[in-house]
Design a protein around this motif. Structure first.
Motif, PDB file in Angstrom:
ATOM      1  N   ALA A  45     -16.003  29.129 -19.095  1.00 39.09           N
ATOM      2  CA  ALA A  45     -15.762  30.267 -18.211  1.00 39.09           C
ATOM      3  C   ALA A  45     -15.057  29.768 -16.948  1.00 39.09           C
ATOM      4  O   ALA A  45     -15.559  28.868 -16.268  1.00 39.09           O
ATOM      5  CB  ALA A  45     -17.088  30.937 -17.852  1.00 39.09           C
ATOM      6  N   VAL A  46     -13.895  30.341 -16.673  1.00 36.45           N
ATOM      7  CA  VAL A  46     -13.100  29.937 -15.512  1.00 36.45           C
ATOM      8  C   VAL A  46     -13.044  31.103 -14.532  1.00 36.45           C
ATOM      9  O   VAL A  46     -12.663  32.216 -14.915  1.00 36.45           O
ATOM     10  CB  VAL A  46     -11.675  29.534 -15.937  1.00 36.45           C
ATOM     11  CG1 VAL A  46     -10.840  29.130 -14.715  1.00 36.45           C
ATOM     12  CG2 VAL A  46     -11.713  28.397 -16.950  1.00 36.45           C
ATOM     13  N   PRO A  47     -13.432  30.907 -13.279  1.00 38.46           N
ATOM     14  CA  PRO A  47     -13.384  32.007 -12.304  1.00 38.46           C
ATOM     15  C   PRO A  47     -11.967  32.561 -12.145  1.00 38.46           C
ATOM     16  O   PRO A  47     -10.994  31.795 -12.057  1.00 38.46           O
ATOM     17  CB  PRO A  47     -13.867  31.353 -11.004  1.00 38.46           C
ATOM     18  CG  PRO A  47     -14.636  30.149 -11.435  1.00 38.46           C
ATOM     19  CD  PRO A  47     -13.967  29.665 -12.685  1.00 38.46           C
ATOM     20  N   ASN A  48     -11.869  33.881 -12.114  1.00 35.15           N
ATOM     21  CA  ASN A  48     -10.568  34.528 -11.934  1.00 35.15           C
ATOM     22  C   ASN A  48     -10.239  34.780 -10.469  1.00 35.15           C
ATOM     23  O   ASN A  48      -9.127  35.192 -10.143  1.00 35.15           O
ATOM     24  CB  ASN A  48     -10.536  35.865 -12.681  1.00 35.15           C
ATOM     25  CG  ASN A  48     -10.432  35.676 -14.189  1.00 35.15           C
ATOM     26  OD1 ASN A  48      -9.788  34.738 -14.659  1.00 35.15           O
ATOM     27  ND2 ASN A  48     -11.064  36.568 -14.955  1.00 35.15           N
ATOM     28  N   GLY A  49     -11.227  34.570  -9.584  1.00 33.76           N
ATOM     29  CA  GLY A  49     -10.988  34.785  -8.177  1.00 33.76           C
ATOM     30  C   GLY A  49     -11.329  36.167  -7.674  1.00 33.76           C
ATOM     31  O   GLY A  49     -11.280  36.440  -6.471  1.00 33.76           O
ATOM     32  N   ASP A  50     -11.681  37.058  -8.614  1.00 32.56           N
ATOM     33  CA  ASP A  50     -12.030  38.432  -8.217  1.00 32.56           C
ATOM     34  C   ASP A  50     -13.467  38.790  -8.593  1.00 32.56           C
ATOM     35  O   ASP A  50     -13.842  39.960  -8.631  1.00 32.56           O
ATOM     36  CB  ASP A  50     -11.066  39.425  -8.866  1.00 32.56           C
ATOM     37  CG  ASP A  50     -11.091  39.367 -10.400  1.00 32.56           C
ATOM     38  OD1 ASP A  50     -11.838  38.514 -10.945  1.00 32.56           O
ATOM     39  OD2 ASP A  50     -10.385  40.167 -11.040  1.00 32.56           O
ATOM     40  N   GLY A  51     -14.265  37.769  -8.874  1.00 39.46           N
ATOM     41  CA  GLY A  51     -15.644  38.002  -9.294  1.00 39.46           C
ATOM     42  C   GLY A  51     -15.828  37.987 -10.796  1.00 39.46           C
ATOM     43  O   GLY A  51     -16.961  37.917 -11.283  1.00 39.46           O
ATOM     44  N   SER A  52     -14.722  38.033 -11.542  1.00 43.15           N
ATOM     45  CA  SER A  52     -14.794  37.959 -13.001  1.00 43.15           C
ATOM     46  C   SER A  52     -14.452  36.546 -13.451  1.00 43.15           C
ATOM     47  O   SER A  52     -14.058  35.684 -12.657  1.00 43.15           O
ATOM     48  CB  SER A  52     -13.843  38.969 -13.644  1.00 43.15           C
ATOM     49  OG  SER A  52     -12.488  38.604 -13.415  1.00 43.15           O
ATOM     50  N   TYR A  53     -14.605  36.296 -14.735  1.00 43.82           N
ATOM     51  CA  TYR A  53     -14.334  34.987 -15.322  1.00 43.82           C
ATOM     52  C   TYR A  53     -13.478  35.163 -16.579  1.00 43.82           C
ATOM     53  O   TYR A  53     -13.552  36.200 -17.268  1.00 43.82           O
ATOM     54  CB  TYR A  53     -15.636  34.288 -15.717  1.00 43.82           C
ATOM     55  CG  TYR A  53     -16.512  33.880 -14.565  1.00 43.82           C
ATOM     56  CD1 TYR A  53     -16.566  32.549 -14.141  1.00 43.82           C
ATOM     57  CD2 TYR A  53     -17.292  34.812 -13.877  1.00 43.82           C
ATOM     58  CE1 TYR A  53     -17.373  32.159 -13.086  1.00 43.82           C
ATOM     59  CE2 TYR A  53     -18.103  34.432 -12.819  1.00 43.82           C
ATOM     60  CZ  TYR A  53     -18.144  33.112 -12.428  1.00 43.82           C
ATOM     61  OH  TYR A  53     -18.940  32.736 -11.377  1.00 43.82           O
ATOM     62  N   ALA A  54     -12.693  34.140 -16.871  1.00 41.67           N
ATOM     63  CA  ALA A  54     -11.935  34.093 -18.121  1.00 41.67           C
ATOM     64  C   ALA A  54     -12.751  33.288 -19.131  1.00 41.67           C
ATOM     65  O   ALA A  54     -13.038  32.104 -18.906  1.00 41.67           O
ATOM     66  CB  ALA A  54     -10.569  33.451 -17.906  1.00 41.67           C
ATOM     67  N   ILE A  55     -13.136  33.924 -20.219  1.00 42.26           N
ATOM     68  CA  ILE A  55     -14.004  33.311 -21.233  1.00 42.26           C
ATOM     69  C   ILE A  55     -13.139  32.870 -22.409  1.00 42.26           C
ATOM     70  O   ILE A  55     -12.413  33.687 -23.006  1.00 42.26           O
ATOM     71  CB  ILE A  55     -15.075  34.313 -21.718  1.00 42.26           C
ATOM     72  CG1 ILE A  55     -15.799  34.970 -20.532  1.00 42.26           C
ATOM     73  CG2 ILE A  55     -16.044  33.618 -22.660  1.00 42.26           C
ATOM     74  CD1 ILE A  55     -16.553  34.026 -19.646  1.00 42.26           C
ATOM     75  N   THR A  56     -13.254  31.586 -22.777  1.00 41.83           N
ATOM     76  CA  THR A  56     -12.462  31.045 -23.876  1.00 41.83           C
ATOM     77  C   THR A  56     -13.353  30.217 -24.795  1.00 41.83           C
ATOM     78  O   THR A  56     -14.075  29.322 -24.327  1.00 41.83           O
ATOM     79  CB  THR A  56     -11.307  30.168 -23.349  1.00 41.83           C
ATOM     80  OG1 THR A  56     -10.478  30.948 -22.487  1.00 41.83           O
ATOM     81  CG2 THR A  56     -10.470  29.623 -24.505  1.00 41.83           C
ATOM     82  N   GLY A  57     -13.293  30.512 -26.077  1.00 44.32           N
ATOM     83  CA  GLY A  57     -14.082  29.762 -27.055  1.00 44.32           C
ATOM     84  C   GLY A  57     -14.263  30.553 -28.332  1.00 44.32           C
ATOM     85  O   GLY A  57     -13.793  31.694 -28.457  1.00 44.32           O
ATOM     86  N   THR A  58     -14.943  29.934 -29.291  1.00 41.60           N
ATOM     87  CA  THR A  58     -15.196  30.566 -30.591  1.00 41.60           C
ATOM     88  C   THR A  58     -16.691  30.617 -30.851  1.00 41.60           C
ATOM     89  O   THR A  58     -17.394  29.614 -30.702  1.00 41.60           O
ATOM     90  CB  THR A  58     -14.506  29.780 -31.725  1.00 41.60           C
ATOM     91  OG1 THR A  58     -13.083  29.826 -31.531  1.00 41.60           O
ATOM     92  CG2 THR A  58     -14.844  30.375 -33.081  1.00 41.60           C
ATOM     93  N   LYS A  59     -17.161  31.777 -31.238  1.00 42.28           N
ATOM     94  CA  LYS A  59     -18.558  31.975 -31.610  1.00 42.28           C
ATOM     95  C   LYS A  59     -18.607  32.386 -33.081  1.00 42.28           C
ATOM     96  O   LYS A  59     -17.750  33.132 -33.565  1.00 42.28           O
ATOM     97  CB  LYS A  59     -19.202  33.062 -30.753  1.00 42.28           C
ATOM     98  CG  LYS A  59     -19.221  32.769 -29.253  1.00 42.28           C
ATOM     99  CD  LYS A  59     -20.198  31.666 -28.891  1.00 42.28           C
ATOM    100  CE  LYS A  59     -20.293  31.484 -27.382  1.00 42.28           C
ATOM    101  NZ  LYS A  59     -21.293  30.450 -27.018  1.00 42.28           N
ATOM    102  N   ILE A  60     -19.620  31.907 -33.791  1.00 37.46           N
ATOM    103  CA  ILE A  60     -19.755  32.242 -35.213  1.00 37.46           C
ATOM    104  C   ILE A  60     -21.103  32.908 -35.481  1.00 37.46           C
ATOM    105  O   ILE A  60     -21.998  32.871 -34.652  1.00 37.46           O
ATOM    106  CB  ILE A  60     -19.600  30.990 -36.102  1.00 37.46           C
ATOM    107  CG1 ILE A  60     -20.708  29.970 -35.818  1.00 37.46           C
ATOM    108  CG2 ILE A  60     -18.225  30.377 -35.932  1.00 37.46           C
ATOM    109  CD1 ILE A  60     -20.752  28.821 -36.829  1.00 37.46           C
TER     110      ILE A  60
END
Length: 597
Positions: free
Chosen positions: A181-196
């Protein structure tokens, strides 16, 4: 074709007579749960399950779900219409906070309805079931803004929820997760990954899907101490709660599974999807465990549900199938053979299933009451004691009910002989559907380790000592009652065996942890035997009292007493075998090198 009849009378007996839910009217959720209302809800829930959901069980199994070219998923024929009826009836929000559109009724009543739903169509029941877990997690850990935005939509069924934990390399050991999870700077986050293995990850039942996803914020500590929880909707909500742009996530594939074909089990890809932190940074595991504990109790109910529906159909078949003659002479001399229910070994397996199902149902409801007290009790000490027992019993309910539920589904299949292996009779579907419950939400070996390694020593053993004290109190209270002796004496022996096993761990597992690991599954089942036996003793006491009072439904109570005696005579003695394996320790089990296997 299989059939299903919801055990409404049995649930009413447990709620009104054995548990006595009227004693809890001081808890807000119970205040509105009048006997008439509870009966009406159970009867209407039974009708929906028997008439709408059960006929779709085979359809869901044979059709399965379909992933379309655009990544969307279509559920089996009839599921969408059935879900519309389910949502419109308010079943998702039965126990949810009225502030968000729920009915605020006890979770105990919700547990009873969940059994009906899972028995009728376990794959269908997972869609609203996971949503109820998401509602619980957001209710406890979400911000006021998140609650206002998501809970009314989830409670109504307009949106549905999921939980995203597992990754291709990471199941039980969540500390290994790689989703970032990378902060977007506006209180949200960018989520990257794979879930199974994401149940209900994509489908056509609702306008939006609200994913609860665990991920690691950049720079967070390694292991479980660096896990955070995020709410990541499929479609981004607008400020007024409408639907905006599609989020950067999707279903990459549908898993090809042994069972529960009617539920979409997805590989979910998050490609910088927008998400918002739920609760505190790096405290996500605690928040997710709110959902996990809800789910584990729900999975225990699934184990019971498949045992119950398989048993019901096995009884019907055993009454109708003609094969051989009774050992004591023909029972139906005018027919070419007797129905197989006359044979002792067929009765053995039917009685074993019946004795388990009725005690397991009691244990589920008894445990659910502890949850209601923990959430709504007026007294802090009472809430703490209830929460202790709820935590203690969660791995027992999940592990024992799913292990035995699967075993009973196989046993019910055996009653059918060769027909049980043929799909059109429906029994092999119950076996396949029951199998997953032993695996997901923490495989049952993990439940045993959780019980022995975490729940027993927690708070200096406060929870387990409280359970022992409650059962001991019941035994002493009924020790002089001759009519109760067939139930109390075996329970006493079982409890003493469980206490011996607990003491053995205290003396032998601290210095040699493998001893705990080697005996944990047996201990879990030993604990389950005593808990189920305690439920039978309580049911027997009520049944005797009702018969003494001249109850109208005499056959119901007499059947309870016989079934309870069967449990004590034929099932409770397994406690000694569990203890023998526990006290054998880990030496032989750990002696071989890996190459010797």
């Amino acid at each position: 074709m299989p059939s299903y009849k919801a055990p409404v009378d049995d649930v009413l007996f447990l709620l009104n007579d054995v548990i006595g839910i009227d004693r809890y009217n001081n808890i807000p959720s119970f205040a509105e749960a009048t006997p008439d209302l509870v009966k009406a809800i159970l009867e209407e829930g039974a009708r929906l399950c028997e008439e709408v959901l059960q006929p779709l069980n085979r359809v869901g199994d044979t059709e399965g779900c379909t992933r379309n070219d655009d990544g969307s998923v279509t559920t089996p024929t009839g599921f969408k219409d059935a879900f519309g009826q389910f949502a419109e009836g308010g079943w998702i929000g039965l126990t949810a906070d009225p502030q968000y559109g729920g009915q605020g009724l006890p979770h105990t009543l919700g547990a009873a309805i969940n059994e009906f739903v899972s028995s009728a169509n376990v794959a269908f029941g997972m869609y609203p079931g996971l949503t109820q877990g998401a509602i619980a997690a957001l209710t406890i850990h979400g911000s006021d803004a998140q609650k206002a935005l998501y809970l009314p939509k989830l409670v109504s069924g307009e949106w549905l929820g999921t939980m995203n934990l597992t990754e291709p390399h990471c199941g039980t050991d969540l500390g290994l997760l790689k989703t970032k999870a990378v902060p977007n700077g506006d209180g949200s986050y960018a989520i990257t990954g794979t879930k199974i293995f994401i149940s209900a990850g994509e489908h056509d039942l609702s306008d939006n899907i609200v994913h609860l996803v665990i991920a690691r914020i950049e720079g967070a500590p390694d292991g479980t101490k660096g896990i955070s929880l995020f709410v990541v909707p499929k479609i981004l909500p607008t400020e007024d709660g409408g639907l905006g742009a599609r989020n950067a996530l999707g279903c990459g594939a549908l898993e090809e599974k042994m069972g529960i074909h009617g539920n979409a089990t997805c590989v979910m890809n998050y490609d910088g999807a927008t998400g918002w932190l739920v609760g505190e940074e790096n405290k996500g595991l605690r928040a997710m465990f709110t959902m996990m504990n809800e789910a584990r109790l729900g999975v225990g109910i699934q184990g019971l549900s498949q045992s119950e529906v398989a048993y019901q159909n096995a009884v019907t078949y055993a009454r109708e199938r003609l094969q051989g003659r009774a050992l004591t002479g023909p029972k139906d001399p005018d027919k070419p053979a007797d129905p197989i229910i006359v044979h002792p070994d067929v009765r053995r397996v039917l009685m074993s299933m019946k004795a388990f199902n009725e005690a397991a149902r009691a244990l589920v409801l008894w445990t659910a009451v502890r949850g209601d007290i923990a959430h709504g009790g007026a007294d802090e000490a009472e809430r703490q004691a209830a929460d202790d027992l709820m935590g203690l019993m969660t791995p027992v309910v999940k592990g024992v009910l799913t292990d035995t539920g699967f075993q009973n589904a196989v046993t019910a299949q055996q009653v059918y002989g060769g027909h049980g292996y043929i799909a059109e009779w429906g029994m092999e579907q119950f076996v396949r559907d029951a199998r997953i419950a032993m695996i997901y939400e923490g495989a049952n070996g993990i439940q045993g380790l959780d019980l022995v390694g975490r729940k027993l020593p927690a708070n200096g053993g406060r929870a387990v000592m409280a359970f022992f004290g409650e059962v001991e109190g019941f035994v002493k209270e009924n020790a002089g009652d001759e009519a109760m002796a067939p139930y109390v004496e075996p329970l006493k022996v079982g409890l003493e065996t469980l206490q011996q096993a607990t003491m053995w761990f205290m003396q032998n597992a601290m210095t040699k942890p493998d001893n705990a690991g080697a005996g944990s599954t047996d201990y879990m089942h030993l604990f389950g035997l005593v808990a189920l036996g305690y439920m039978w003793a309580r049911m027997a006491r009520v049944a005797q009292a009702r018969l003494a009072d001249g109850a109208d439904n005499k056959a119901f109570y007499e059947t309870k007493l016989v079934t309870g005696r069967y449990f004590m005579e034929r099932i409770m003695p397994e406690a000694k075998a569990h203890y023998a394996r526990i006290s054998a320790g880990a030496d032989t089990l750990m002696a071989l090198s890996a190459e010797a296997f």
